[in-house]
Every structure is written in C-alpha cells, then in structure tokens.
Enzyme design. Structure first.
Site, PDB file in Angstrom:
ATOM      1  N   ASN A 148      41.331  78.585  -9.915  1.00  0.00           N
ATOM      2  CA  ASN A 148      42.540  77.784  -9.707  1.00  0.00           C
ATOM      3  C   ASN A 148      43.276  78.256  -8.453  1.00  0.00           C
ATOM      4  O   ASN A 148      43.289  79.444  -8.128  1.00  0.00           O
ATOM      5  CB  ASN A 148      43.452  77.817 -10.935  1.00  0.00           C
ATOM      6  CG  ASN A 148      43.700  79.194 -11.500  1.00  0.00           C
ATOM      7  OD1 ASN A 148      42.825  80.060 -11.464  1.00  0.00           O
ATOM      8  ND2 ASN A 148      44.874  79.428 -12.025  1.00  0.00           N
ATOM      9  N   ILE A 149      43.858  77.310  -7.749  1.00  0.00           N
ATOM     10  CA  ILE A 149      44.535  77.604  -6.482  1.00  0.00           C
ATOM     11  C   ILE A 149      45.965  77.079  -6.571  1.00  0.00           C
ATOM     12  O   ILE A 149      46.184  75.864  -6.679  1.00  0.00           O
ATOM     13  CB  ILE A 149      43.785  76.964  -5.297  1.00  0.00           C
ATOM     14  CG1 ILE A 149      42.357  77.515  -5.239  1.00  0.00           C
ATOM     15  CG2 ILE A 149      44.522  77.244  -3.989  1.00  0.00           C
ATOM     16  CD1 ILE A 149      41.495  76.922  -4.145  1.00  0.00           C
ATOM     17  N   GLU A 150      46.905  78.011  -6.561  1.00  0.00           N
ATOM     18  CA  GLU A 150      48.317  77.632  -6.738  1.00  0.00           C
ATOM     19  C   GLU A 150      49.039  77.540  -5.400  1.00  0.00           C
ATOM     20  O   GLU A 150      48.475  77.815  -4.333  1.00  0.00           O
ATOM     21  CB  GLU A 150      48.977  78.652  -7.679  1.00  0.00           C
ATOM     22  CG  GLU A 150      48.297  78.655  -9.044  1.00  0.00           C
ATOM     23  CD  GLU A 150      48.932  79.580 -10.053  1.00  0.00           C
ATOM     24  OE1 GLU A 150      49.746  80.457  -9.664  1.00  0.00           O
ATOM     25  OE2 GLU A 150      48.600  79.429 -11.248  1.00  0.00           O
ATOM     26  N   GLU A 183      38.628  73.829 -12.551  1.00  0.00           N
ATOM     27  CA  GLU A 183      37.623  72.802 -12.835  1.00  0.00           C
ATOM     28  C   GLU A 183      37.521  71.809 -11.682  1.00  0.00           C
ATOM     29  O   GLU A 183      36.435  71.434 -11.246  1.00  0.00           O
ATOM     30  CB  GLU A 183      38.002  72.012 -14.099  1.00  0.00           C
ATOM     31  CG  GLU A 183      37.992  72.811 -15.384  1.00  0.00           C
ATOM     32  CD  GLU A 183      39.331  73.440 -15.719  1.00  0.00           C
ATOM     33  OE1 GLU A 183      40.013  73.931 -14.794  1.00  0.00           O
ATOM     34  OE2 GLU A 183      39.689  73.453 -16.896  1.00  0.00           O
ATOM     35  N   CYS A 219      43.088  70.771 -18.920  1.00  0.00           N
ATOM     36  CA  CYS A 219      44.276  69.920 -18.909  1.00  0.00           C
ATOM     37  C   CYS A 219      43.864  68.446 -18.816  1.00  0.00           C
ATOM     38  O   CYS A 219      42.713  68.113 -18.503  1.00  0.00           O
ATOM     39  CB  CYS A 219      45.189  70.294 -17.743  1.00  0.00           C
ATOM     40  SG  CYS A 219      44.625  69.675 -16.148  1.00  0.00           S
ATOM     41  N   CYS A 253      42.226  67.309 -15.501  1.00  0.00           N
ATOM     42  CA  CYS A 253      40.825  67.731 -15.343  1.00  0.00           C
ATOM     43  C   CYS A 253      39.902  66.910 -16.241  1.00  0.00           C
ATOM     44  O   CYS A 253      38.775  66.604 -15.869  1.00  0.00           O
ATOM     45  CB  CYS A 253      40.683  69.222 -15.644  1.00  0.00           C
ATOM     46  SG  CYS A 253      41.342  70.246 -14.325  1.00  0.00           S
TER      47      CYS A 253
HETATM   48  N1  THU Z   1      44.509  76.021 -15.105  1.00  0.00           N
HETATM   49  C1  THU Z   1      43.211  75.815 -14.756  1.00  0.00           C
HETATM   50  O1  THU Z   1      42.797  76.150 -13.639  1.00  0.00           O
HETATM   51  N2  THU Z   1      42.390  75.244 -15.650  1.00  0.00           N
HETATM   52  C2  THU Z   1      42.739  74.917 -16.928  1.00  0.00           C
HETATM   53  O2  THU Z   1      41.902  74.424 -17.682  1.00  0.00           O
HETATM   54  C3  THU Z   1      44.103  75.149 -17.397  1.00  0.00           C
HETATM   55  C4  THU Z   1      45.068  75.612 -16.369  1.00  0.00           C
HETATM   56  C5  THU Z   1      45.381  76.706 -14.145  1.00  0.00           C
HETATM   57  C6  THU Z   1      46.486  75.875 -13.535  1.00  0.00           C
HETATM   58  C7  THU Z   1      47.474  76.957 -13.154  1.00  0.00           C
HETATM   59  O3  THU Z   1      47.102  77.506 -11.897  1.00  0.00           O
HETATM   60  C8  THU Z   1      47.294  78.024 -14.212  1.00  0.00           C
HETATM   61  O4  THU Z   1      46.016  77.785 -14.784  1.00  0.00           O
HETATM   62  C9  THU Z   1      48.345  78.026 -15.290  1.00  0.00           C
HETATM   63  O5  THU Z   1      48.496  76.767 -15.863  1.00  0.00           O
END
Ligand code: THU
Length: 135
Positions: free
Chosen positions: A45-47, A58, A89, A92
């Site tokens: 995941n990239i914030e 995903e 989520c 995704c």
């Molecule tokens: N996140 C994912 O990358 N995949 C998931 O299935 C659930 C949530 C990430 C989004 C965010 O960067 C962090 O997890 C917290 O929600």
C-alpha cells in the site's frame, strides 16, 4: 494451481509488505499476483499526506500487471498484519472483479490464517462493464 505456486505467491505477498509506504497508518499490506504467463507482480500500500489518496496494495499489484500488459491473472494473495484474515476494501473488490475476475484470491495474516475466496464472492452483484451498455 499447484501448491508450489501458491506457496511462492504467498511468499511474494509477505515480501511485498516491505514495499509498503505506510507512514500514516503504519499498517503494511502486501499483495502479489500470478499471471497466466507465470509472472508475479507485487505491491504494497502507498499512502500520501493527503490521506484519501492512499492506494491499497491489491490495486498497486493489479495496476502494475496491467501496466505491463499482463491481464490474465490466475491468483492474487494479500497479506495483512491483522489478528484474523482481513477482507479487501470495497474499492479493491470492485477493481478485482473487473481486472481479475477469474483469479483465485488468497487472504492471509502473518500467523498462518488463510482464507480462499474469489472476486465474485467478495463482491456479489458488482457493477461491471456490461451494465454500461444498458442505457
Ligand atoms: N489497505 C490495503 O492496502 N489493503 C487492504 O485490503 C486494506 C487496507 C491499506 C490502505 C491504507 O494504506 C492502510 O491499509 C490502512 O487502511
């Protein structure tokens, strides 16, 4: 899919947590997918400081595969640092349903809990490209 492939994919998803850029949530997710051609694409995941712009692991993996013209996705593994296996989520699920409709989806945590599912099971009655023609 052979057990060997599943284990390789799970290993890649666990390793992909290291690709996460998650300084805000500190919740590193890893995803890895296997294409029909045998390639593995992974992502974390990239914030962003503008929080809503975060991209889930995903979708990073799925978009990476599509960006490389790899569209036949056989399996997608997702690892979350949760007590129980986490569920992707809604965004995704929608993207999975369209970009990897026939993929085997493998959800895992870091303590060995595994759940096998599918895009259709995760998003029943999802919106799809055929509905765009019904106007
Ligand atoms: N996140 C994912 O990358 N995949 C998931 O299935 C659930 C949530 C990430 C989004 C965010 O960067 C962090 O997890 C917290 O929600």
């Amino acid at each position: 899919m052979a057990d060997l492939d599943v284990n390789t994919l799970i290993g890649a998803a666990i390793a992909a947590r290291n690709l996460a850029y998650a300084p805000y949530s500190r919740f590193a997710v890893g995803a890895a997918l296997l294409t029909a051609s045998g390639r593995i694409f992974s992502g974390g995941n990239i914030e962003n400081a503008a929080y809503p712009l975060a991209m889930c692991a995903e979708r990073v993996a799925l978009f990476s595969a599509y960006a490389a013209s790899e569209r036949d996705i056989r399996a997608l593994a997702v690892v979350t640092p949760t007590h129980d296996v986490a569920s992707p989520c809604g965004a995704c699920r929608q993207v999975m349903l369209e970009l990897a409709p026939h993929a085997r989806v493998i959800l895992l945590n870091l303590t060995g809990a595994v759940r096998y599912t599918s895009p259709a099971e995760l998003l029943p009655h999802g919106f799809g490209p055929t509905q765009l023609q019904e106007q």
